[in-house]
Write a protein that holds these residues in place. Sequence first.
Motif, mmCIF file in Angstrom:
data_model
loop_
_atom_site.group_PDB
_atom_site.id
_atom_site.type_symbol
_atom_site.label_atom_id
_atom_site.label_comp_id
_atom_site.label_asym_id
_atom_site.label_seq_id
_atom_site.Cartn_x
_atom_site.Cartn_y
_atom_site.Cartn_z
ATOM 1 N N PRO A 94 0.202 9.540 1.448
ATOM 2 C CA PRO A 94 -0.295 7.967 1.360
ATOM 3 C C PRO A 94 -1.524 8.016 2.483
ATOM 4 C CG PRO A 94 2.043 7.604 1.579
ATOM 5 C CD PRO A 94 1.566 9.208 1.920
ATOM 6 N N VAL A 95 -1.463 8.369 3.678
ATOM 7 C CA VAL A 95 -2.465 8.620 4.707
ATOM 8 C C VAL A 95 -3.776 9.301 4.017
ATOM 9 C CG1 VAL A 95 -3.122 8.927 6.977
ATOM 10 C CG2 VAL A 95 -0.642 8.755 6.367
ATOM 11 N N THR B 149 0.885 -1.237 -0.132
ATOM 12 C CA THR B 149 0.032 0.008 0.032
ATOM 13 C C THR B 149 0.875 1.369 -0.062
ATOM 14 O OG1 THR B 149 -1.320 -1.259 1.511
ATOM 15 C CG2 THR B 149 -1.935 0.925 1.174
ATOM 16 N N VAL B 150 1.963 1.233 0.835
ATOM 17 C CA VAL B 150 2.812 2.421 0.815
ATOM 18 C C VAL B 150 3.452 2.685 -0.249
ATOM 19 C CG1 VAL B 150 4.658 3.409 2.178
ATOM 20 C CG2 VAL B 150 3.007 2.033 3.479
ATOM 21 N N ILE B 151 4.022 1.589 -1.163
ATOM 22 C CA ILE B 151 4.751 1.682 -2.232
ATOM 23 C C ILE B 151 4.068 2.480 -3.338
ATOM 24 C CG2 ILE B 151 4.608 -0.404 -3.324
ATOM 25 C CD1 ILE B 151 7.734 -0.296 -3.906
ATOM 26 N N GLY B 152 2.636 2.121 -3.324
ATOM 27 C CA GLY B 152 1.796 2.486 -4.425
ATOM 28 C C GLY B 152 1.668 3.952 -4.175
ATOM 29 N N LEU C 153 -7.259 7.529 2.831
ATOM 30 C CA LEU C 153 -8.725 7.780 3.499
ATOM 31 C C LEU C 153 -9.597 8.658 2.513
ATOM 32 C CD1 LEU C 153 -7.248 9.104 7.052
ATOM 33 C CD2 LEU C 153 -8.636 7.034 6.666
ATOM 34 N N ILE C 154 -8.982 9.450 1.984
ATOM 35 C CA ILE C 154 -9.928 10.187 1.009
ATOM 36 C C ILE C 154 -10.633 9.220 -0.131
ATOM 37 C CG2 ILE C 154 -9.838 11.710 -1.082
ATOM 38 C CD1 ILE C 154 -7.847 13.401 0.463
ATOM 39 N N GLY C 155 -9.587 8.221 -0.560
ATOM 40 C CA GLY C 155 -10.301 7.346 -1.618
ATOM 41 C C GLY C 155 -11.320 6.375 -0.945
ATOM 42 N N ALA C 156 -11.013 6.088 0.140
ATOM 43 C CA ALA C 156 -12.097 5.386 0.863
ATOM 44 C C ALA C 156 -13.433 5.974 1.429
ATOM 45 C CB ALA C 156 -11.584 4.603 2.137
ATOM 46 N N ALA D 213 7.188 7.574 13.673
ATOM 47 C CA ALA D 213 8.691 7.374 13.206
ATOM 48 C C ALA D 213 8.639 7.728 11.904
ATOM 49 C CB ALA D 213 9.011 5.745 13.506
ATOM 50 N N ALA D 214 7.741 7.176 10.905
ATOM 51 C CA ALA D 214 7.451 7.722 9.648
ATOM 52 C C ALA D 214 6.065 7.552 9.460
ATOM 53 C CB ALA D 214 8.273 6.490 8.858
ATOM 54 N N ARG D 215 5.416 8.847 9.114
ATOM 55 C CA ARG D 215 3.983 8.855 8.833
ATOM 56 C C ARG D 215 3.359 7.771 7.914
ATOM 57 N NH1 ARG D 215 3.372 14.841 10.156
ATOM 58 N NH2 ARG D 215 5.543 15.373 9.407
ATOM 59 N N GLU D 216 4.078 7.503 6.823
ATOM 60 C CA GLU D 216 3.603 6.615 5.920
ATOM 61 C C GLU D 216 2.981 5.298 6.733
ATOM 62 O OE1 GLU D 216 6.419 7.798 5.410
ATOM 63 O OE2 GLU D 216 7.426 8.147 3.782
#
Lengths: 84, 613
Positions: free
Chosen positions: B371-372, B283-286, B376-379, B520-523
Amino acid sequence: MKLPVRLSDLPKGATAVVEHVHDAHVSDPIAQRLRDLGFVDGEPVRVVAIGPLGADPLLIQIGSTRFALRRSEAARVTVRQEAA
Amino acid sequence: MSAATVRIALVGNPNCGKTALFNLLTGGRQKVANYAGVTIERKEGRFVAPSGRTLQILDLPGTYSFDANSPDEQITRDVLEGNYPGEAAPDLIVCVADATNLRLHLRFVLEVKRLGRPVVLALNMMDAARRRNVVIDVPELQRRLGMPVVETIAVKRDGAQALIERVDGEIPEGATAVVDDAISRADLHAQVRDILGATVSMPRQTAAMDDALDRWALHPVFGLAILAVVMFLVFQAVYSIGKPMTDAIGDGFGWMGEHVSTLLPPGPLQSLITDGLFGGLGTVIGFLPEILVLFFFILALEESGYLPRAAFLLDRLMMSVGLTGRSFIPLLSSFACAIPGIMGTRSIQDPRDRLATILVAPLMTCSARLPVYALLIGAFIPMHHVLGIFNLQGLVLFALYAAGILGAMGVGWVIKRIHRDKSEHALLMELPSYRMPKPRDIVIGLWERSTIFLKRLTGVILALTVLMWFISTFPSPPAGAIGPAIDYSFAGYLGRGLQYIFAPLGFNWQISLSLIPAFAARETAVAALATVYAVGGDAGTGGLAHALTANFSLPSALSLLVWFAFAPQCMSTLAVIRRETNSWRNVTISFSYMFAVAYVASLLTYQIARLLT
């Protein structure tokens, strides 16, 4: 030749020749920087543009360089306008 | 002089192309752009010259003068004179000057000459000078300056040939050192005028193109309109170009995950691979395409010379909220990542302006938040069209970016109120000539960014994802337990503990838990949610977006979006604030104010959205 005026008082598009930069207070670093950037006696300057809000900052061309100066910075520079 | 290594320092006015020359000489990939103050640290590189000697090149930040009033200019001077601790004086100084702007740049050349050290002058941007029919009498210039002069074109592959030959040869003698005082400094301009009069002919002072473009770009009305359109198009493009690619990558990883899972026996390992790695990291790499689209525009804008214009237009507005036009470029780079943004504030001389910019920079929506937001927007946000041209998802994304900007303005305004001082803050900013962005520089920039992203993904994000999977899977539920297994895991307990703090914001325990790795990292929040829901068995077949819509409400989703817009996140950012300001106090201030703002804003969003839905 007209009377000396402050650079900040020139309208957009005006040209003038720098007379001197005065220190706003003792050992004024902004004034020193302006002199280092070439605002010295005899240099021609032009007001290229004026900022959209409160007519601030000013875009001043000196030589081939354009500097954005706030009004308070430009007010340190005294210029003379050649008679039209 | 036959030493094995010759130490050479590159100096010159800001934006004269020192770093481009450095890259060309050393094969380096340091960041170049078209505004003053890109290089903020000394960079070192080396190459072997045709004679077999190793040349060590030092790239220094640009400076207009050696005014002792300015600490960074003093440092450059100390380095050149060998007075800087731990740094031997360079054997040779290469003074770089923009050939189209010699009136300004030659003055600094004369200042360097007065140090009394060996100097070579590199007349850079000779291509632009020729295009503008600037004619320079190089032999005469060399004679009058009393130093070797070579022509360079830093953006051309063999553009530094003459310079390499010159620095590889005999080191010239330095001039006699001159004591620096106000009177002799004032005299430098007169000398420059004499030299220019005798050696340079320039048909016109500026490029006709610059005048034509600036007439529109700096126009009080059209200028602002153009700026608004440019910014809006960038963020729309992130969504409309990046999103389809993101979906394709997400689908690809989902498909791969399903196939791999059929090859593995059911059990914890299968769950780690399909849920944690393919579900979470996939999901993140996307989101890489969206990040790259954003970077493409930021790099192109940086190279074009437009950004200082935007800073000019916005200076007054930014001043009214306690910032400065100079804050604009660091803040814009914070949209990519707050870390280079905060480091870029070194180009703001005024300490108070700089601190204010550092404190608000993390509110700019960095690419790790994409990514976040996108998930969420997509969903949760339907793909409606608004007014026929905009889509609602793009508008919500734009609103989140706007929330960060408005938040920064509010915070800047508060800092200004608290921190009253009457002293004057200078702008004094040079507007460079426009330039066509070089595809090569943009490709290098995108490549570097992809590498950083993939390193993060395979480093900290991977480690955290495996950790999340571990604490969601173990310990196994006791015999005879009712309820889902994940409720008995470490993750279940930890998440429910955190929920006491975050329940008023509408966060369930899974979201509360995902906020920890996000620090640590938002994604990682995305990967963590994917893992937790997959392990919990709620993900089903619809992927993470489906699991989210099934498990929480629209008010919770909106509240989480708002939380991410303001929350103090990413330890690296806090670490950079500590390093750049040398103060834990600023780290504490920055963490606490962002936590407070995020908490209150999310609370309001959740409670109001709940009343309305």
